[in-house]
Design an enzyme around this catalytic site. Structure first.
Site, PDB file in Angstrom:
ATOM      1  N   ASP A  23       0.784  -0.983  -0.050  1.00 11.74           N
ATOM      2  CA  ASP A  23      -0.034  -0.260   0.056  1.00 11.74           C
ATOM      3  C   ASP A  23       0.902   1.234  -0.117  1.00 11.74           C
ATOM      4  OD1 ASP A  23      -1.957   1.976   0.475  1.00 11.74           O
ATOM      5  OD2 ASP A  23      -2.301   1.344   2.484  1.00 11.74           O
ATOM      6  N   ASN A  25      -0.510   4.664  -0.018  1.00 14.30           N
ATOM      7  CA  ASN A  25      -1.292   5.679   0.277  1.00 14.30           C
ATOM      8  C   ASN A  25      -1.983   5.723   1.781  1.00 14.30           C
ATOM      9  OD1 ASN A  25      -3.308   4.279  -0.419  1.00 14.30           O
ATOM     10  ND2 ASN A  25      -4.081   5.333  -2.123  1.00 14.30           N
ATOM     11  N   ASP A  27      -4.325   3.648   2.860  1.00 13.94           N
ATOM     12  CA  ASP A  27      -5.622   3.364   2.708  1.00 13.94           C
ATOM     13  C   ASP A  27      -5.983   1.795   3.361  1.00 13.94           C
ATOM     14  OD1 ASP A  27      -4.859   2.029   0.477  1.00 13.94           O
ATOM     15  OD2 ASP A  27      -6.818   2.858  -0.634  1.00 13.94           O
ATOM     16  N   ASP A  31      -1.734  -1.247  -3.854  1.00 18.00           N
ATOM     17  CA  ASP A  31      -2.047  -0.495  -5.157  1.00 18.00           C
ATOM     18  C   ASP A  31      -0.861  -0.592  -6.027  1.00 18.00           C
ATOM     19  OD1 ASP A  31      -0.147   1.319  -3.903  1.00 18.00           O
ATOM     20  OD2 ASP A  31      -1.767   2.266  -2.853  1.00 18.00           O
ATOM     21  N   ASP A 100      -3.971 -10.519 -15.964  1.00 14.77           N
ATOM     22  CA  ASP A 100      -4.840 -11.365 -15.703  1.00 14.77           C
ATOM     23  C   ASP A 100      -6.263 -11.245 -16.659  1.00 14.77           C
ATOM     24  OD1 ASP A 100      -6.509 -13.541 -14.607  1.00 14.77           O
ATOM     25  OD2 ASP A 100      -5.393 -13.424 -12.618  1.00 14.77           O
ATOM     26  N   ASP A 207      -8.261 -16.422 -16.678  1.00 14.99           N
ATOM     27  CA  ASP A 207      -9.023 -17.126 -15.689  1.00 14.99           C
ATOM     28  C   ASP A 207      -9.947 -17.952 -16.002  1.00 14.99           C
ATOM     29  OD1 ASP A 207      -9.619 -16.611 -12.399  1.00 14.99           O
ATOM     30  OD2 ASP A 207     -11.551 -16.139 -13.529  1.00 14.99           O
ATOM     31  N   GLU A 264      -5.899 -20.855 -17.013  1.00 15.00           N
ATOM     32  CA  GLU A 264      -6.285 -21.595 -15.616  1.00 15.00           C
ATOM     33  C   GLU A 264      -7.424 -22.674 -16.250  1.00 15.00           C
ATOM     34  OE1 GLU A 264      -8.049 -20.542 -11.372  1.00 15.00           O
ATOM     35  OE2 GLU A 264      -9.078 -19.622 -13.061  1.00 15.00           O
ATOM     36  N   HIS A 340      -3.106 -17.264  -5.379  1.00 18.79           N
ATOM     37  CA  HIS A 340      -3.909 -16.404  -4.718  1.00 18.79           C
ATOM     38  C   HIS A 340      -5.108 -17.422  -4.155  1.00 18.79           C
ATOM     39  CE1 HIS A 340      -5.596 -16.376  -8.614  1.00 18.79           C
ATOM     40  NE2 HIS A 340      -6.742 -16.203  -8.241  1.00 18.79           N
ATOM     41  N   ASP A 341      -5.372 -18.654  -4.778  1.00 16.53           N
ATOM     42  CA  ASP A 341      -6.490 -19.537  -4.380  1.00 16.53           C
ATOM     43  C   ASP A 341      -6.173 -20.552  -3.668  1.00 16.53           C
ATOM     44  OD1 ASP A 341      -8.496 -17.837  -5.711  1.00 16.53           O
ATOM     45  OD2 ASP A 341      -8.308 -18.921  -7.684  1.00 16.53           O
TER      46      ASP A 341
END
Length: 571
Positions: A23, A25, A27, A31, A100, A207, A264, A340-341
């Site tokens: 990150d 910034n 939040d 990003d 992706d 994907d 995928e 990520h899965d």
């Protein structure tokens, strides 16, 4: 294996899940400018390309895999100017960017779907899959066209009151499936692909790309009819026109750019793999198959993937070797432990104990990177990041976790305590906890409140500590990448499994071809915390030790806990 390798067979690719990487910034959400600041770190690791999980504009029902505008950037991630700057900086560091491509479905907030659902005669109506109810319950509830279950909801069909039809969504109800039977949809997809390729991206990870062609008869799912607590994605996998569509994509777009493509593809066999990525097929270059990701699946199909069962090494070897053997010389593998899965590999296939974590993380990296195929590293894998356990279901963010908890605990099929244990072992948020950069508050990921809780082990497992330790997992992965770049046999060598029935050690050979002909690699990995004796019939005193995960030389035929070694010699 073709001796003449292609450039896209040679890279090592690093996956970034932008929301959790860095990150910039405050939040609490990673990003694009954050990724840009970390480019020197990635260049130091030595990777060749980044696979970037979706950064397109999205309402974030499924963390960016629900896209509302393919030609714009999600507000939380930055702007298109930020993307262009990241691409520029990556190029300066000799790193390519792979996007992706999510085109089985869009967000329900995409303008195409907003138009599509507005009326039956709208020009965009056939961009999606609409069906009449097959009847109505006594109370007037419409009955869906099939019994299909979506990945994140009880039905794959959502009733639309405005036009009084169902639309298909294999995932969330906010992710309606595109109708690839419509040639206008396909041309829209090809056009958006050209948009990104013309910007200079180096290809696409696609994907669930093998779900795009549906059997137009839409048969019921027999597994659901039998009571299985599972989704119906298999009903759409490898459909009747999928190869026609991918060949058209290759002809219209992919063949015109020097790029990397990886699909995928759940529910595929090696025979399917040859069709999708065969060297003479003009479809995709590589694919992600999931067979080895199911090696520890619950034997009770009603619970799907949810369990904490430990895998059997002989099963893992059998699956990985089958893909090595069956595609050899004909098609190309993608090699991965994490994404990520998936849960963290060191917790799943190694040991995340303080005593063995570093050693077993290195062992897993060595085992995978010396196989034939393109290796993928998921963010934090190079640090040996581990699974996390949260006490409260509210601390998890993932749609799949919450949907499965509601289904299984809500129905009484699984207790709360068991399900929380299963989530810690198998849940997707294991991979999505923020990247662990240092020991400061929030691990250097953000100065704000992170979107997902950090793994509390960041105080011991982080990039700053790894970079300061020459024996860290990071430097082991760096050396694995260097060896791949330096030794053509790692790319072009053929594969031979040794001792398939050994449930403790994974050993295999690589035989060189072409410029590496006459060279042999022997890879030996102890998957246990025990000291073992193994003799594969080679005089190890006459070999070159390429890499080891111990600081001192191996002792003859003795394998120490989680020891992994690679020897090179002449045939």
């Amino acid at each position: 294996m073709s001796v003449s390798t292609q450039w896209w067979q040679e890279p090592v690719i690093y996956q970034i899940y932008p929301r959790s990487f860095q990150d910039s910034n405050g939040d609490g959400v990673g990003d694009i400018p954050g990724i840009t600041t970390r480019m020197p770190y990635l260049a130091n690791l030595g990777i060749d390309a980044i696979w970037l999980s979706p950064v397109y504009k999205s309402p974030n029902d499924d963390n960016g895999y629900d896209i509302s505008d393919y030609r714009d950037i999600m507000d939380e991630f930055g702007t298109m100017a930020d993307f262009d700057e990241m691409l520029k900086v990556a190029t300066e560091h000799n790193i390519k960017i792979v996007m992706d491509l999510v085109v089985n479905h869009t967000s329900d907030e995409h303008e195409w779907f907003v138009q599509s659902r507005s009326s039956k005669d709208n020009p965009y109506r056939d961009y999606y899959i609409w069906k009449d109810a097959v009847g109505f319950e006594e109370d007037g509830t419409p009955i869906p066209p099939t019994n299909w279950v979506a990945a994140f909801s009880p039905s794959a069909w959502e009733w639309d009151e405005t036009t009084e039809q169902f639309y298909l969504h294999l995932f969330s109800k906010k992710q309606p499936d595109l109708n690839w039977e419509n040639p206008k949809v396909r041309e829209e997809v090809y056009d958006l692909m050209r948009f990104w390729l013309d910007k200079g991206v180096a290809g696409f990870r696609m994907d669930v790309i093998n779900l795009i062609s549906k059997d137009q008869s839409y048969p019921d799912d027999p597994a659901v009819a039998a009571g299985a607590k599972t989704d119906s994605l298999v009903m759409a996998a490898n459909g009747p026109r999928v190869h026609e569509f991918l060949n058209e994509m290759y002809r219209e777009v992919l063949s015109h750019y020097p790029i990397i493509t990886v699909g995928e593809t759940p529910f595929v066999t090696t025979a399917d793999g040859l069709l999708y990525t065969g060297f003479d097929r003009d479809e995709l270059q590589t694919l992600f198959q999931f067979e080895h990701m199911g090696v520890d699946s619950n034997p009770d199909a009603k619970l799907g993937k949810w369990n904490d069962t430990r895998f059997e090494l002989v099963d893992l070897k059998r699956i990985l070797s089958k893909w090595q053997d069956d595609l050899s010389g004909k098609a190309w593998n993608a090699l991965y432990w994490n994404n990520h899965d998936q849960p963290r590999a060191v917790s799943r296939f190694g040991s995340d104990s303080p005593e063995h974590r570093v050693r077993s993380a290195k062992m897993l990296g060595t085992t995978l990177h010396f196989m034939q195929g393109t290796p993928y590293i998921y963010q934090g894998e190079e640090l040996g990041m581990t699974n996390v356990f949260f006490d409260d279901i509210k601390d998890y963010n993932d749609l799949e976790i919450h949907d499965s908890y509601e289904k299984l605990v809500g129905s009484g099929a699984v207790s709360h305590d068991d399900m929380m244990r299963y989530i810690s072992a198998s849940g997707r948020d294991n991979a999505r906890t923020p990247m662990q950069w240092d020991t400061t508050e929030n691990a250097g990921f953000t100065t704000g409140s992170p979107w997902l809780k950090l793994n509390p082990r960041y105080t011991e497992i982080n990039a700053k500590e790894a970079l300061a330790d020459e024996n860290s997992v990071f430097y082991h992965y760096k050396k694995l990448i260097e060896l791949r770049h330096a030794h053509p046999i790692v790319v072009n060598g053929t594969y031979k499994l040794l001792d398939a029935d050994d449930n403790q050690v994974y050993a295999y050979l690589r035989y060189g071809q072409g410029e590496s002909e006459g060279q042999v690699l022997l890879v030996i990995s102890n998957f246990t915390d025990a000291e073992l004796e193994r003799d594969y019939g080679y005089d190890l005193t006459e070999t070159q030790l390429l890499i080891s995960n111990y600081e001192d030389a191996p002792a003859g035929n003795t394998l120490r806990p989680y020891e992994s070694v690679v020897f090179a010699f002449k045939a």
